[in-house]
Design a protein around this motif. Structure first.
Motif, PDB file in Angstrom:
ATOM      1  N   ASP B 200       1.150  -1.209  -0.338  1.00 46.88           N
ATOM      2  CA  ASP B 200      -0.163  -0.069   0.192  1.00 46.88           C
ATOM      3  C   ASP B 200       0.473   1.069   0.384  1.00 46.88           C
ATOM      4  O   ASP B 200       0.500   1.840  -0.325  1.00 46.88           O
ATOM      5  CB  ASP B 200      -1.038   0.059   1.406  1.00 46.88           C
ATOM      6  CG  ASP B 200      -0.623  -0.494   2.784  1.00 46.88           C
ATOM      7  OD1 ASP B 200       1.289  -0.454   2.977  1.00 46.88           O
ATOM      8  OD2 ASP B 200      -1.318  -0.187   3.464  1.00 46.88           O
ATOM      9  N   ALA B 201       1.762   1.397   0.834  1.00 46.03           N
ATOM     10  CA  ALA B 201       2.411   2.470   0.598  1.00 46.03           C
ATOM     11  C   ALA B 201       3.495   2.976  -0.917  1.00 46.03           C
ATOM     12  O   ALA B 201       4.131   3.465  -0.852  1.00 46.03           O
ATOM     13  CB  ALA B 201       3.526   2.456   2.213  1.00 46.03           C
ATOM     14  N   GLY B 204       1.271   4.271  -2.463  1.00 41.75           N
ATOM     15  CA  GLY B 204       1.275   5.385  -2.457  1.00 41.75           C
ATOM     16  C   GLY B 204       2.058   6.812  -2.750  1.00 41.75           C
ATOM     17  O   GLY B 204       1.813   8.115  -3.132  1.00 41.75           O
ATOM     18  N   TYR B 222       6.333   8.410   1.141  1.00 40.47           N
ATOM     19  CA  TYR B 222       5.523   8.237   1.317  1.00 40.47           C
ATOM     20  C   TYR B 222       4.888   7.337   3.029  1.00 40.47           C
ATOM     21  O   TYR B 222       5.082   6.045   2.462  1.00 40.47           O
ATOM     22  CB  TYR B 222       3.800   7.865   0.122  1.00 40.47           C
ATOM     23  CG  TYR B 222       2.961   7.670   0.595  1.00 40.47           C
ATOM     24  CD1 TYR B 222       1.692   9.016  -0.040  1.00 40.47           C
ATOM     25  CD2 TYR B 222       2.741   6.678   1.129  1.00 40.47           C
ATOM     26  CE1 TYR B 222       0.490   8.429   0.613  1.00 40.47           C
ATOM     27  CE2 TYR B 222       1.019   6.700   1.237  1.00 40.47           C
ATOM     28  CZ  TYR B 222      -0.463   7.523   1.039  1.00 40.47           C
ATOM     29  OH  TYR B 222      -1.384   7.461   1.306  1.00 40.47           O
ATOM     30  N   SER B 224       2.984   5.781   5.393  1.00 40.19           N
ATOM     31  CA  SER B 224       1.050   5.284   5.434  1.00 40.19           C
ATOM     32  C   SER B 224       0.952   4.994   6.931  1.00 40.19           C
ATOM     33  O   SER B 224       1.208   4.293   7.409  1.00 40.19           O
ATOM     34  CB  SER B 224       0.547   4.629   4.647  1.00 40.19           C
ATOM     35  OG  SER B 224      -0.551   3.881   4.865  1.00 40.19           O
ATOM     36  N   ASN B 226      -1.933   2.271   8.015  1.00 39.88           N
ATOM     37  CA  ASN B 226      -2.318   2.019   8.137  1.00 39.88           C
ATOM     38  C   ASN B 226      -3.288   0.258   8.745  1.00 39.88           C
ATOM     39  O   ASN B 226      -2.778  -0.643   8.578  1.00 39.88           O
ATOM     40  CB  ASN B 226      -2.784   1.622   6.498  1.00 39.88           C
ATOM     41  CG  ASN B 226      -3.707   1.146   5.885  1.00 39.88           C
ATOM     42  OD1 ASN B 226      -5.018   0.390   6.278  1.00 39.88           O
ATOM     43  ND2 ASN B 226      -3.540   0.232   4.757  1.00 39.88           N
ATOM     44  N   GLY B 333       0.566   9.756   4.765  1.00 45.20           N
ATOM     45  CA  GLY B 333      -1.093   9.332   4.530  1.00 45.20           C
ATOM     46  C   GLY B 333      -2.255   8.678   5.382  1.00 45.20           C
ATOM     47  O   GLY B 333      -0.756   8.194   6.863  1.00 45.20           O
ATOM     48  N   GLY B 334      -3.043   7.248   5.245  1.00 45.81           N
ATOM     49  CA  GLY B 334      -3.559   6.837   5.886  1.00 45.81           C
ATOM     50  C   GLY B 334      -4.098   7.913   7.196  1.00 45.81           C
ATOM     51  O   GLY B 334      -4.579   8.853   7.097  1.00 45.81           O
ATOM     52  N   VAL B 375      -3.979   5.705  -2.627  1.00 41.28           N
ATOM     53  CA  VAL B 375      -3.386   4.007  -2.624  1.00 41.28           C
ATOM     54  C   VAL B 375      -4.173   3.755  -3.625  1.00 41.28           C
ATOM     55  O   VAL B 375      -3.355   2.972  -4.265  1.00 41.28           O
ATOM     56  CB  VAL B 375      -3.295   3.518  -1.915  1.00 41.28           C
ATOM     57  CG1 VAL B 375      -2.887   2.567  -1.123  1.00 41.28           C
ATOM     58  CG2 VAL B 375      -2.348   4.004  -0.344  1.00 41.28           C
TER      59      VAL B 375
END
Lengths: 408, 408
Positions: B200-201, B204, B222, B224, B226, B333-334, B375
């Motif tokens: 995911d990261a 992103g 990035y 994240s 999550n 993020g997240g 993402v």
């Protein structure tokens, strides 16, 4: 440049020089290579390769050689290309905290002459260190053949170097801030020649990737113990430099916030546990021997309990690094080389205990393939670089008969 | 492939397809671009560009558009190239810990339809999650024009994904080990189509670099939140993947060895201080809301003391990351997005307090330019990738009229 060549289109000439540099880079890496191999590696036809080889010969950089692998090939063996005697060379400087090593290095990474001497690093002014380094450079240049061209100087520094202009932003154990060491050395020499400067661990990584333990391995990290702790990272075959050139300061990963103060102002950076000062204290090594910790460690027959604990701490920090970068190979340079020879089992166990299984399963810890010379040979590589970008221009800027210039 | 084209040399055809893919990549990034810009960016002549554009039009991928910037240009304005309606699309899946978001995404990163639903991630079997995701995919595919070709599926996973084949080695908060999720989803759909899976990261970072806060910035990270904590790294314009694809597991940097146990088996990983479980505990958020921590944090008007301390810990961990990678930009993020909006001052102060001055001076912390969709759009990017390598082959493998295939 001949009139005929100047008459070619500018773009065509640029492509030709690029190809000339790339061909020379292949010869530099291989040392001795056949025209057939060059044809295949560069995707150019045989007559183009022949023309480029002839130009490098006329520039005095390469020479005709016996065919390579003539016994195995079917059909007529391909002519070989080898590096010329009296060809271009560079000066490589490995600036340590209490001593400097200086070498004259030819193409192929051949150390032609080497010297080293103590410098007054800790507290000495940069101009004093520059004068000492210039004296060492004079010594190795005097032995060079008069006709051989000096392409440039490459300098390794234990500190943060700005990529754009080589300014040493911080070399903590030399107590330097914002030092333009290249200008200082050139002024002391009275020469005008390109100087490239980079971080010691970055250069170790470069050299180990090119001709050491990491040949053919595109994801590797060179972790260097050189009073302080730093790392050079190769990822996907390229140097990880970061936005300004400062990437790889892994000695300042947070390790133990209840730990000791670090010179950077924080508590418990990894360097406070595996840096030279911490190890010296643990083994009761006198303060004036800290900069020679590798030799001190080399004197141990077997590990003490303190060294085993340091090995474990080294492995624990490497686990963070393996989780962050997922390298295939970690090369342990500087005094970590001696440490790893003593307590390799503890280092590997500390790593295995803390790294995530997926990145752990494909990583190997190793000693430098180039022994103590990784960083020095990396400094030579960056000094040679202009020659592989445009050999004609780089040789045009190179100095011949350097000895007489120095004397004058 | 037409007979005429098949008659071209294989190499020439490969170059043409490569150019076709590169041109399409430019249109995809820009959305709307002039032929003159394409000519200049690709270094090809006008008639070659015209031929490539005509081929993409005949493939139904692009269409003629009004000239770009016609009012400013001197001379005749250059014809524009725009993305076709009913052109190729992909399915992007953002697999979270307790919910999945699925979107139909067209070229240019245009979200055409989007849905999300809870999944039984924590402890649910992978095949059950696969069936839920397949149902969401059916939902967004049903709205697609029958003539539009489906190129592939891209899936984001909060875990370690093997680059070579997309195997999910470990997704700790899903409790998955060695799951071939692509095969599971394809079996549930009854389709045969390329599936690309990544962390995911990492996705992103890819999307923020391509069309978010990091456009034009070649060194960015990035980070994240999550449930767990991970990072995607772009260095020198390229994704840092590491030897196996596992690079960026910065949640498992050692942070506080006197701290709490981490699910990875260590004590005091960074994730044990800034992961969702730690933050939820600090703010007395119920355990069943941990996976929606971003929304929970969004409900705070002002920061509590506990959130300020978490912001400081986030900044302290980012300092290690800035020292290691020297990025120009760090995108949060997240749930770090909501946290940074609340305690940005503490995060920045924590970073400034611990990072080395040289890498600190050029780094900026920022919110994602793509909001909550970084993402998801990154998952779309990896699904489109084959189209930019060889559009002819990718469209040959694409599925049209997918709805009827799904019904059957």
């Amino acid at each position: 440049m001949s009139r005929q060549r100047a008459g070619l289109g500018t773009n065509q000439e640029a492509v030709r020089r690029h190809n000339l540099g790339t061909l020379l880079r292949h010869v530099h890496r291989a040392g001795h290579i056949s025209r057939a191999e060059l044809t295949s590696m560069m995707g150019l036809n045989r007559s183009t390769i022949a023309g480029l080889v002839a130009e490098l010969e006329s520039l005095g950089v390469t020479e005709r050689a016996l065919p390579v692998g003539a016994r195995q090939g079917a059909g007529r063996p391909s002519a070989g290309v080898a590096l010329a005697d009296n060809g271009p060379y560079v000066i490589a400087v490995d600036l340590g905290v209490d001593r400097a090593a200086v070498a004259r290095v030819g193409l192929g990474g051949v150390v032609q002459q080497r010297t080293e001497a103590p410098i007054d690093g800790g507290g000495g002014e940069a101009w004093q260190v520059g004068a000492s380094v210039a004296a060492l450079i004079r010594g190795v240049v005097e032995g060079a053949p008069a006709a051989a061209p000096l392409v440039g100087i490459g300098v390794s520094v234990p500190g943060l170097v700005r990529r754009s202009d080589g300014l040493i932003r911080l070399a903590p154990n030399l107590e330097w801030h914002d030092v333009s060491f290249g200008s200082i050395v050139l002024a002391a020499l009275g020469l005008d020649i390109p100087v490239s400067i980079a971080n010691d661990a970055d250069l170790g990584a470069l050299a180990e990737h090119q001709r050491g333990a990491g040949v053919g391995i595109d994801d590797l990290i060179y972790v260097s113990g050189n009073v302080g702790v730093g790392a050079g990272v190769i990822t996907g075959g390229h140097r990880l430099q970061g936005a300004g050139g400062y990437a790889g300061e892994l000695g300042h990963l947070r390790f133990n916030p209840q730990g000791r103060p670090c010179h950077c102002g924080n508590l418990g950076c990894w360097e406070t546990e595996v840096g030279a000062h911490a190890i010296a204290e643990a083994i009761h090594c006198p303060a004036d021997k800290v900069a020679q910790l590798g030799e001190v460690l080399g004197g141990f027959d077997k590990p003490t309990r303190e060294l085993r604990a340091t090995g474990t701490a080294l492995g624990h920090g490497l686990a963070s690094i393996v989780n962050a970068f997922n390298p295939r190979l970690v090369v342990l340079g500087g005094y970590f080389r001696s440490l790893f020879m003593l307590v390799g089992a503890e280092v590997n166990a500390g790593l295995a205990d803390r790294a995530l299984p997926a990145p752990l399963e494909s990583v190997t810890l190793a000693l430098p393939g180039l022994g103590e010379d990784s960083v020095l040979l990396g400094a030579a590589e960056i000094a040679f670089e202009p020659l592989f970008v445009d050999p004609v221009a780089a040789l045009g800027n190179a100095l011949v008969d350097v000895r007489s210039r120095l004397a004058g």
